[in-house]
Design a protein around this motif. Structure first.
Motif, PDB file in Angstrom:
ATOM      1  N   ALA A 171      55.166  40.049  23.223  1.00 22.77           N
ATOM      2  CA  ALA A 171      53.927  39.858  22.542  1.00 22.77           C
ATOM      3  C   ALA A 171      52.771  40.539  23.393  1.00 22.77           C
ATOM      4  CB  ALA A 171      53.740  38.104  22.300  1.00 22.77           C
ATOM      5  N   PRO A 172      52.379  41.688  23.064  1.00 24.01           N
ATOM      6  CA  PRO A 172      51.579  42.256  23.759  1.00 24.01           C
ATOM      7  C   PRO A 172      50.246  41.851  24.434  1.00 24.01           C
ATOM      8  CG  PRO A 172      52.503  43.892  21.963  1.00 24.01           C
ATOM      9  CD  PRO A 172      52.827  42.302  21.642  1.00 24.01           C
ATOM     10  N   ASP A 173      49.953  40.660  23.637  1.00 24.42           N
ATOM     11  CA  ASP A 173      48.793  40.020  23.980  1.00 24.42           C
ATOM     12  C   ASP A 173      48.994  38.884  24.926  1.00 24.42           C
ATOM     13  OD1 ASP A 173      47.159  41.673  22.546  1.00 24.42           O
ATOM     14  OD2 ASP A 173      47.323  40.543  20.750  1.00 24.42           O
ATOM     15  N   ASP A 174      50.280  38.477  25.235  1.00 25.61           N
ATOM     16  CA  ASP A 174      50.640  37.591  26.093  1.00 25.61           C
ATOM     17  C   ASP A 174      51.544  37.702  27.349  1.00 25.61           C
ATOM     18  OD1 ASP A 174      51.262  34.978  27.174  1.00 25.61           O
ATOM     19  OD2 ASP A 174      52.206  34.261  25.373  1.00 25.61           O
ATOM     20  N   VAL A 175      50.982  38.457  28.101  1.00 26.68           N
ATOM     21  CA  VAL A 175      51.486  39.106  29.323  1.00 26.68           C
ATOM     22  C   VAL A 175      51.198  38.733  30.428  1.00 26.68           C
ATOM     23  CG1 VAL A 175      52.331  41.448  30.263  1.00 26.68           C
ATOM     24  CG2 VAL A 175      52.099  41.177  27.893  1.00 26.68           C
ATOM     25  N   THR A 176      52.042  38.313  31.410  1.00 25.42           N
ATOM     26  CA  THR A 176      51.952  37.865  32.822  1.00 25.42           C
ATOM     27  C   THR A 176      52.652  39.047  33.746  1.00 25.42           C
ATOM     28  OG1 THR A 176      51.373  35.747  32.540  1.00 25.42           O
ATOM     29  CG2 THR A 176      51.667  36.119  34.743  1.00 25.42           C
ATOM     30  N   VAL A 177      52.176  39.598  34.747  1.00 27.60           N
ATOM     31  CA  VAL A 177      52.738  40.111  35.990  1.00 27.60           C
ATOM     32  C   VAL A 177      52.651  39.530  37.110  1.00 27.60           C
ATOM     33  CG1 VAL A 177      52.653  42.627  36.910  1.00 27.60           C
ATOM     34  CG2 VAL A 177      52.190  42.478  34.441  1.00 27.60           C
ATOM     35  N   PHE A 182      59.307  41.173  49.625  1.00 29.74           N
ATOM     36  CA  PHE A 182      60.044  40.051  50.599  1.00 29.74           C
ATOM     37  C   PHE A 182      59.102  39.235  51.577  1.00 29.74           C
ATOM     38  CE2 PHE A 182      62.912  43.219  48.952  1.00 29.74           C
ATOM     39  CZ  PHE A 182      63.894  42.247  48.351  1.00 29.74           C
ATOM     40  N   PHE A 183      57.915  39.511  51.748  1.00 33.02           N
ATOM     41  CA  PHE A 183      57.333  39.053  52.935  1.00 33.02           C
ATOM     42  C   PHE A 183      55.921  38.041  52.536  1.00 33.02           C
ATOM     43  CE2 PHE A 183      58.996  43.149  53.831  1.00 33.02           C
ATOM     44  CZ  PHE A 183      59.979  42.620  54.744  1.00 33.02           C
ATOM     45  N   ARG A 184      55.452  38.008  51.303  1.00 32.74           N
ATOM     46  CA  ARG A 184      54.418  37.444  51.135  1.00 32.74           C
ATOM     47  C   ARG A 184      54.458  36.497  49.767  1.00 32.74           C
ATOM     48  NH1 ARG A 184      51.414  41.253  52.541  1.00 32.74           N
ATOM     49  NH2 ARG A 184      52.843  42.545  53.092  1.00 32.74           N
ATOM     50  N   GLU A 185      53.494  35.595  49.440  1.00 34.43           N
ATOM     51  CA  GLU A 185      53.346  34.930  48.246  1.00 34.43           C
ATOM     52  C   GLU A 185      53.134  35.773  47.136  1.00 34.43           C
ATOM     53  OE1 GLU A 185      53.546  31.553  48.012  1.00 34.43           O
ATOM     54  OE2 GLU A 185      54.074  31.483  50.088  1.00 34.43           O
ATOM     55  N   SER A 186      53.633  35.345  45.993  1.00 33.39           N
ATOM     56  CA  SER A 186      53.650  36.171  44.591  1.00 33.39           C
ATOM     57  C   SER A 186      52.160  36.243  44.449  1.00 33.39           C
ATOM     58  CB  SER A 186      54.299  35.692  43.393  1.00 33.39           C
ATOM     59  OG  SER A 186      55.689  35.863  43.760  1.00 33.39           O
ATOM     60  N   ALA A 187      51.574  37.435  43.622  1.00 35.27           N
ATOM     61  CA  ALA A 187      50.297  37.577  43.176  1.00 35.27           C
ATOM     62  C   ALA A 187      50.714  37.659  41.433  1.00 35.27           C
ATOM     63  CB  ALA A 187      49.543  38.733  43.573  1.00 35.27           C
ATOM     64  N   TYR A 188      49.873  36.903  40.901  1.00 31.41           N
ATOM     65  CA  TYR A 188      50.103  36.933  39.171  1.00 31.41           C
ATOM     66  C   TYR A 188      48.727  37.657  38.695  1.00 31.41           C
ATOM     67  CZ  TYR A 188      54.009  33.896  40.280  1.00 31.41           C
ATOM     68  OH  TYR A 188      55.036  33.095  40.587  1.00 31.41           O
ATOM     69  N   PHE A 189      48.921  38.385  37.846  1.00 32.06           N
ATOM     70  CA  PHE A 189      47.928  39.219  37.161  1.00 32.06           C
ATOM     71  C   PHE A 189      48.261  38.700  35.511  1.00 32.06           C
ATOM     72  CE2 PHE A 189      48.626  41.415  40.766  1.00 32.06           C
ATOM     73  CZ  PHE A 189      47.273  41.383  41.313  1.00 32.06           C
ATOM     74  N   THR A 190      47.117  38.044  34.948  1.00 32.89           N
ATOM     75  CA  THR A 190      46.968  38.164  33.400  1.00 32.89           C
ATOM     76  C   THR A 190      45.664  37.819  33.004  1.00 32.89           C
ATOM     77  OG1 THR A 190      47.847  36.273  32.071  1.00 32.89           O
ATOM     78  CG2 THR A 190      46.762  35.403  34.107  1.00 32.89           C
ATOM     79  N   ASP A 191      45.422  37.336  31.603  1.00 28.85           N
ATOM     80  CA  ASP A 191      44.045  37.399  31.036  1.00 28.85           C
ATOM     81  C   ASP A 191      43.600  36.199  31.686  1.00 28.85           C
ATOM     82  OD1 ASP A 191      43.991  39.651  29.563  1.00 28.85           O
ATOM     83  OD2 ASP A 191      45.158  38.735  27.874  1.00 28.85           O
TER      84      ASP A 191
END
Length: 191
Positions: A171-177, A182-191
């Protein structure tokens, strides 16, 4: 299996638990027993993982820090204390080369930017990108003809590097990246 390698793996597998048990025992009755949490902290510190390596000062950053989860909106930047930062653009519909036209139903393109304000070169090839859409994993599109072939360059201190990546999403309107290495906490990008 190589018997030398098998013996080495067996030695490592038996040594680690013994070391951990040794950390929990003591001849001194006044000593405080080592807890599992303390052992994890020691391992994390030994590997260089430390919650203090992430800059979570709300006065200067664009993202929200919800516990250990770093979440930002499209186009915002997540800065880490070592000077490396990640940013991801909002997914936009894209087309793939003729060879892949029938293979993907909802291809979208994102642009990832890594800025390196650390004191050392940053290997962009270690950047890991995971995309989810509508509760399922999105498939990465590797289409060299369309310019989606990954990133393997190093980024010198004081420089930035941007590259495009494509994913087939549910669903192009419901995306999380999710962006990490290997060295840091994850960063999440979303609406």
């Amino acid at each position: 299996m190589n018997t030398h390698m098998g013996r080495r793996a067996a030695a490592i597998a038996t040594t680690i638990p013994l070391l951990l048990l040794g950390a929990c025992s003591s001849d001194n009755d006044d000593a405080t027993p080592t807890t599992a949490a303390a052992a994890e902290t020691t391992v994390e510190e030994a590997l260089g993982y430390d919650d203090d390596t992430i800059d979570t000062d709300d006065d200067t950053d664009d993202y929200s820090d919800t516990g250990n989860t770093l979440i930002a909106s499209w186009g915002e930047t997540i800065d880490y204390e070592d000077g490396v930062s990640f940013s991801v653009t909002k997914p936009v519909p894209t087309t793939v080369s003729e060879y892949y036209q029938d293979e993907y139903t909802n291809p979208v393109e994102i642009t990832i930017t890594v800025t390196n304000n650390s004191n050392e070169a940053y290997d962009a090839g270690l950047t890991i990108i995971d995309v989810t859409s509508a509760g399922s994993s999105a498939e990465a599109i590797f289409d060299t003809e369309a310019g989606y072939d990954g990133q393997y360059s190093s980024i010198l201190p004081g420089k930035s590097l941007s590259w495009k990546a494509a994913y087939d999403v549910a669903a192009p309107d419901d995306v999380t990246v999710e962006v990490t290495d290997f060295f840091r906490e994850s960063a999440y990008f979303t609406d």
